[in-house]
Design an enzyme around this catalytic site. Structure first.
Site, PDB file in Angstrom:
ATOM      1  N   LEU A  15      51.585  39.100  47.989  1.00 27.60           N
ATOM      2  CA  LEU A  15      52.984  38.808  47.354  1.00 27.60           C
ATOM      3  C   LEU A  15      52.626  38.609  45.820  1.00 27.60           C
ATOM      4  O   LEU A  15      53.647  38.389  45.117  1.00 27.60           O
ATOM      5  CB  LEU A  15      53.362  37.545  47.936  1.00 27.60           C
ATOM      6  CG  LEU A  15      53.804  37.373  49.211  1.00 27.60           C
ATOM      7  CD1 LEU A  15      54.305  36.029  49.879  1.00 27.60           C
ATOM      8  CD2 LEU A  15      54.756  38.578  49.660  1.00 27.60           C
ATOM      9  N   ILE A  19      49.287  37.282  40.139  1.00 24.44           N
ATOM     10  CA  ILE A  19      50.183  37.720  38.969  1.00 24.44           C
ATOM     11  C   ILE A  19      51.056  36.324  38.584  1.00 24.44           C
ATOM     12  O   ILE A  19      51.088  36.026  37.435  1.00 24.44           O
ATOM     13  CB  ILE A  19      50.975  38.762  39.111  1.00 24.44           C
ATOM     14  CG1 ILE A  19      49.751  40.120  39.028  1.00 24.44           C
ATOM     15  CG2 ILE A  19      51.900  39.044  38.314  1.00 24.44           C
ATOM     16  CD1 ILE A  19      50.430  41.239  39.466  1.00 24.44           C
ATOM     17  N   PRO A 189      60.684  32.311  57.431  1.00 20.84           N
ATOM     18  CA  PRO A 189      59.451  32.042  57.228  1.00 20.84           C
ATOM     19  C   PRO A 189      58.931  31.072  55.950  1.00 20.84           C
ATOM     20  O   PRO A 189      57.802  30.548  56.370  1.00 20.84           O
ATOM     21  CB  PRO A 189      59.304  33.727  56.739  1.00 20.84           C
ATOM     22  CG  PRO A 189      60.525  34.230  57.310  1.00 20.84           C
ATOM     23  CD  PRO A 189      61.511  33.418  57.329  1.00 20.84           C
ATOM     24  N   THR A 190      59.738  30.969  55.287  1.00 18.24           N
ATOM     25  CA  THR A 190      59.235  29.943  54.147  1.00 18.24           C
ATOM     26  C   THR A 190      59.525  28.689  54.732  1.00 18.24           C
ATOM     27  O   THR A 190      58.476  27.847  54.515  1.00 18.24           O
ATOM     28  CB  THR A 190      60.314  30.097  52.863  1.00 18.24           C
ATOM     29  OG1 THR A 190      60.129  31.405  52.481  1.00 18.24           O
ATOM     30  CG2 THR A 190      60.064  28.976  51.868  1.00 18.24           C
ATOM     31  N   CYS A 380      31.509  54.973  32.520  1.00 17.95           N
ATOM     32  CA  CYS A 380      30.143  54.385  33.617  1.00 17.95           C
ATOM     33  C   CYS A 380      29.862  55.730  34.312  1.00 17.95           C
ATOM     34  O   CYS A 380      29.208  56.636  33.978  1.00 17.95           O
ATOM     35  CB  CYS A 380      30.528  53.243  34.457  1.00 17.95           C
ATOM     36  SG  CYS A 380      29.210  52.353  35.237  1.00 17.95           S
ATOM     37  N   GLU A 404      20.469  58.405  41.867  1.00 11.31           N
ATOM     38  CA  GLU A 404      21.210  57.445  42.914  1.00 11.31           C
ATOM     39  C   GLU A 404      21.133  58.223  44.175  1.00 11.31           C
ATOM     40  O   GLU A 404      21.373  57.455  45.211  1.00 11.31           O
ATOM     41  CB  GLU A 404      22.395  57.295  42.163  1.00 11.31           C
ATOM     42  CG  GLU A 404      23.248  56.441  43.195  1.00 11.31           C
ATOM     43  CD  GLU A 404      24.743  55.890  42.389  1.00 11.31           C
ATOM     44  OE1 GLU A 404      24.811  56.370  41.379  1.00 11.31           O
ATOM     45  OE2 GLU A 404      25.505  55.175  42.902  1.00 11.31           O
ATOM     46  N   ARG A 469      23.597  50.427  37.904  1.00  6.38           N
ATOM     47  CA  ARG A 469      21.921  50.064  38.367  1.00  6.38           C
ATOM     48  C   ARG A 469      21.327  51.407  37.650  1.00  6.38           C
ATOM     49  O   ARG A 469      20.345  51.064  37.215  1.00  6.38           O
ATOM     50  CB  ARG A 469      21.912  50.429  39.738  1.00  6.38           C
ATOM     51  CG  ARG A 469      21.485  49.210  40.601  1.00  6.38           C
ATOM     52  CD  ARG A 469      21.127  49.211  42.048  1.00  6.38           C
ATOM     53  NE  ARG A 469      21.783  48.242  42.388  1.00  6.38           N
ATOM     54  CZ  ARG A 469      22.930  48.084  43.337  1.00  6.38           C
ATOM     55  NH1 ARG A 469      23.696  49.048  43.467  1.00  6.38           N
ATOM     56  NH2 ARG A 469      23.235  46.827  43.714  1.00  6.38           N
ATOM     57  N   HIS A 514      32.330  49.524  30.839  1.00  9.39           N
ATOM     58  CA  HIS A 514      33.733  49.489  31.320  1.00  9.39           C
ATOM     59  C   HIS A 514      34.777  48.809  30.272  1.00  9.39           C
ATOM     60  O   HIS A 514      35.050  47.496  30.435  1.00  9.39           O
ATOM     61  CB  HIS A 514      33.833  48.795  32.495  1.00  9.39           C
ATOM     62  CG  HIS A 514      32.859  49.312  33.753  1.00  9.39           C
ATOM     63  ND1 HIS A 514      33.604  50.104  34.543  1.00  9.39           N
ATOM     64  CD2 HIS A 514      31.802  49.313  34.045  1.00  9.39           C
ATOM     65  CE1 HIS A 514      32.775  50.785  35.542  1.00  9.39           C
ATOM     66  NE2 HIS A 514      31.522  50.125  35.422  1.00  9.39           N
ATOM     67  N   GLU A 516      37.826  49.087  30.084  1.00 10.57           N
ATOM     68  CA  GLU A 516      39.007  48.721  30.800  1.00 10.57           C
ATOM     69  C   GLU A 516      39.112  47.368  31.022  1.00 10.57           C
ATOM     70  O   GLU A 516      40.216  46.652  31.063  1.00 10.57           O
ATOM     71  CB  GLU A 516      39.212  49.478  32.105  1.00 10.57           C
ATOM     72  CG  GLU A 516      38.241  49.151  33.273  1.00 10.57           C
ATOM     73  CD  GLU A 516      37.112  49.972  33.270  1.00 10.57           C
ATOM     74  OE1 GLU A 516      36.692  50.365  32.364  1.00 10.57           O
ATOM     75  OE2 GLU A 516      36.506  50.168  34.369  1.00 10.57           O
TER      76      GLU A 516
HETATM   77  N1  GLN Z   1      26.704  54.420  40.427  1.00 11.20           N
HETATM   78  C1  GLN Z   1      26.255  54.309  39.134  1.00 11.20           C
HETATM   79  C2  GLN Z   1      25.235  53.111  38.709  1.00 11.20           C
HETATM   80  O1  GLN Z   1      25.040  52.344  39.481  1.00 11.20           O
HETATM   81  C3  GLN Z   1      27.700  53.958  38.065  1.00 11.20           C
HETATM   82  C4  GLN Z   1      28.228  52.469  38.503  1.00 11.20           C
HETATM   83  C5  GLN Z   1      29.622  52.303  38.020  1.00 11.20           C
HETATM   84  O2  GLN Z   1      30.145  53.357  37.606  1.00 11.20           O
HETATM   85  N2  GLN Z   1      30.036  51.200  37.598  1.00 11.20           N
HETATM   86  O3  GLN Z   1      24.703  53.052  37.743  1.00 11.20           O
END
Ligand code: GLN
Length: 540
Positions: A15, A19, A189-190, A380, A404, A469, A514, A516
Site C-alpha cells: 500500500l 513511501i 476492512p479498515t 556495475c 562469475e 564480488r 551504483h 542510482e
Molecule cells: N555480478 C557482478 C558482481 O558480483 C555485478 C554485481 C552488480 O551488478 N551489482 O561483481
C-alpha cells in the site's frame, strides 16, 4: 528527547507504507525538525542481501555497506538523510543477537523467551543512537496479524507504555477499497484491521486510508467511530501520479499536523514545501520526453530496479523532460535482428545484475549502442559486460568473459580476492559465504582529469556505493586501453577499475558502482542528469 512514530500496515501489503513513512519524514523536516527513519522487517532472513529480487525487489545499499530493504531507498530519497547499519533490522538479526547473548551466558541461566528477551532486543534497536534526533520514524514491515510480526508489535506496544504519551504516535495505514459493482468505497476492512491492532494492545492515533476514490465525509465518520479515533485523524491518501506529490497531498490532508497534535505539539512551526513543489512541477510539466531502454533480467518486477527507475526520473527532472523507460528482457535479445527495438531508443542502460542468464543479450545491446553511437550507461554488471564487449570486439580477445559464469582462459572480469577498507583487510574466495561478503558501501575513486566523467562530476575525487564480488582484471588494462576503452576512474591505489569510457562516442560510460543509490529528486545524480542530456540530443 526523541519522539517515536510507529507506522504499521493493515488489510493488504504494497500500500506504500514505505513511501508514507518517507513522506511523513519529509514533512516533519520541512517544518524544521530532524528525523531518522528505521525499518523493522519481520522475516527470518538475516539481511535482504541474498533474497531474490523477484520476491523482495531491490537490495538497497547504505554508505556504510549494509544491504537493506528497498524502503530505505525511499527514506533517503525523501529526506536526504543517509541510513546506516542501525536503521534496518530483521527477525533473523534479532534472533542471532539473542542466541549470541544466550551462548555468552548473558541471561545467567534464565529461560530465554520472546517476551522479554526478543522484545527487549527489538526495543534496544529502536531507541539506540537517536541522540539529537527530534523524530525517529519506525516502519514495521508486513501487515498486522502476520505471525512473524507479533514480537515487533508487542515491542512497540511496550514502548508506548514506557515512554511518555507525548513521545509516541501510532500510525496505521490501511486500504479503503472501491467496489465498482456497488459504486462505493468500503470501510469494513479498515475496521477489522484496527480491531486486530487493538486486540494486541495498540490503539492507533492516526489512520492513513489509501483509496483510489475520494472517501466521503460519512465514511470518514464511520471509520472514526469504529476505529476509536477522531475524524481529523482519518487521513485520506488517494492515488497520486508521482510519489513525489505525496508530501504535499499528505500535508493538505493534515497528516503531519495530526501526528504532531497526537504528541501534544499543537502549534507546529511553518512548513516550507518549496523544493517539493519544484520537483512535482518539473515532473508534471515536462518540455519533452526521451526513450531509454533498460536491458535487464528482472524486468518482470519493477521493484527490482527501484532506485534506478527513480534516478532516471531525477535525470529527467534535471533536464525538464519525461523519461520513458522501456524494459527490455535481455534473454529475448538472442541475435542481431532481434535488437531492432533498440533502434527507437535515445539511450541504452544495462543495470546491475548477477549470473549468466541473459548475459549475451546484454552484450549484444552494448555492442549495438557502441557501434550506433547511442548513449550507453553501464552500471556495475553493465560496466563489466561493456568491458567484455570491448575485449571481444575491440581488443579481439574472442573468449573474453567473466569468471562469475565462465572458465575462460581470458577472465577480463575476475573474482576480487583481497582488498582493504579503513585499514581492515578483506579476503574472499569462491568458498566464501554468500551473504554480506561483497565489496559493499562507499569507496573512493580518482577520476582522470579531462575525462568525460570528471567533467560530469566537476571534480576528480568521488565516493560512490558498491555492491559486487567481481572486478575488472587489471592485467588486461593496457591491452584494453590500446584498443580504445579508457580507464578514467580507478581506486586510489590504482588497482580496481571504477570507470571506463569510450572516446569516439557521444556518451559511453561504465561505472563499477551504483550511482542510482545516491540520486535525490531535488539533487539528481550528475551521471544520470548527463546521460539523459546526452540522450535528448539523439533523435529517436
Ligand atoms: N555480478 C557482478 C558482481 O558480483 C555485478 C554485481 C552488480 O551488478 N551489482 O561483481
Amino acid at each position: 528527547m526523541t519522539r517515536y512514530i510507529f507506522i504499521t500496515g493493515g488489510v493488504a501489503s504494497s500500500l506504500g507504507k514505505g513511501i508514507a513513512s518517507a513522506a511523513l519524514g519529509a514533512l516533519l523536516q520541512s517544518r524544521g525538525y530532524s528525523v531518522k527513519l528505521r525499518k523493522l522487517d519481520p522475516y527470518l532472513n538475516v539481511d535482504p542481501g541474498t533474497m531474490s529480487p523477484y520476491q523482495h525487489g531491490e537490495v538497497f545499499v547504505t554508505e556504510d555497506g549494509t544491504e537493506t530493504d528497498l524502503d530505505l531507498g525511499h527514506y533517503e530519497r525523501f529526506t536526504d538523510v543517509n541510513s546506516s547499519v542501525q536503521d534496518n533490522i530483521t527477525t533473523g538479526q534479532i534472533y542471532n543477537k539473542v542466541i549470541e547473548r544466550e551462548r555468552r551466558g548473558d541471561y545467567l541461566g534464565g529461560t530465554v523467551q520472546i517476551i522479554p528477551h526478543v522484545t527487549d532486543q527489538i526495543k534496544e534497536f529502536i531507541v539506540n543512537n537517536n541522540k539529537n534526533v527530534d523524530f525517529c520514524l519506525c516502519e514495521i514491515g508486513g501487515t498486522v496479524g502476520d505471525i512473524e510480526g507479533l514480537p515487533f508489535f508487542e515491542a512497540i506496544r511496550q514502548l508506548g507504555n514506557e515512554l511518555p504519551s507525548s513521545k509516541t504516535c501510532f500510525v496505521h495505514l490501511t486500504l479503503v477499497p472501491y467496489i465498482a459493482a456497488a459504486g462505493e468505497v468500503k470501510t469494513k476492512p479498515t475496521q477489522h484491521s484496527v480491531k486486530e491492532l487493538r486486540s494486541i494492545g495498540i490503539q492507533p492515533d492516526v489512520l492513513v486510508c489509501r483509496s483510489e476514490k475520494e472517501i466521503d465525509r460519512s465514511d470518514i465518520k464511520k471509520i472514526a467511530i469504529f476505529c476509536n479515533v477522531s475524524e481529523n485523524s482519518v487521513i485520506q491518501a488517494t492515488d497520486v501520479n508521482t510519489i513525489y506529490a505525496t508530501p504535499k497531498v499528505y500535508m493538505k490532508n493534515g497528516f503531519d499536523t495530526q501526528v504532531l497534535k497526537s504528541m501534544n505539539i499543537k502549534k507546529p512551526s511553518k512548513i516550507n514545501l518549496r523544493k517539493w513543489n519544484k520537483v512535482v512541477n518539473s515532473i508534471n510539466n515536462p518540455k519533452g520526453e526521451v526513450n531509454i531502454a533498460v536491458v535487464g533480467k528482472y524486468i518482470g518486477l519493477k521493484d527490482a530496479y527501484k532506485s534506478l527507475t527513480e534516478a532516471l526520473t531525477h535525470g529527467g527532472i534535471a533536464n525538464d523532460v519525461r523519461v520513458n523507460i522501456h524494459w527490455i528482457d535481455s534473454e529475448k535479445i538472442k541475435n542481431k535482428s532481434n535488437i531492432r527495438k533498440l533502434k527507437f531508443m535515445s539511450g541504452i542502460l544495462v543495470p546491475g545484475g548477477f549470473g549468466e542468464r541473459g548475459v549475451e543479450g546484454k552484450i549484444l545491446a552494448i555492442n549495438y549502442a557502441r557501434l550506433n553511437k547511442i548513449p550507453y550507461f553501464g552500471i556495475c554488471f553493465g560496466m563489466q559486460l561493456a568491458v567484455i564487449e570491448a575485449a571481444r570486439n575491440l581488443a579481439k580477445i574472442k573468449d573474453a568473459n567473466s569468471s562469475e559464469f565462465s572458465k575462460t582462459k581470458n577472465p577480463v572480469i575476475g573474482l576480487m580476492t583481497e582488498w582493504e577498507k579503513d585499514q581492515q583487510k578483506f579476503v574472499r574466495s569462491n568458498a566464501s559465504d554468500y551473504g554480506g561478503t561483497m565489496r559493499l558501501g562507499s569507496y573512493p575513486a580518482t577520476l582522470k582529469s579531462r575525462s568525460l566523467v570528471s567533467k560530469i562530476y566537476k571534480y576528480t575525487n568521488i565516493k560512490e556505493r558498491h555492491r559486487h564480488r567481481y572486478e575488472v582484471n587489471i592485467n588486461y588494462k593496457s591491452d584494453l586501453e590500446k584498443s580504445g576503452l579508457k580507464f578514467t576512474g580507478m581506486s586510489p591505489d590504482g588497482l580496481l577499475t571504477e570507470v571506463v569510457e569510450l572516446n569516439d562516442h557521444p556518451w559511453f560510460v561504465g561505472v563499477q558502482f551504483h550511482p542510482e543509490l545516491k540520486s535525490r529528486p531535488f539533487n539528481p545524480h550528475p551521471l544520470f542528469a548527463s546521460f539523459i542530456k546526452a540522450s535528448i540530443n539523439v533523435k529517436s
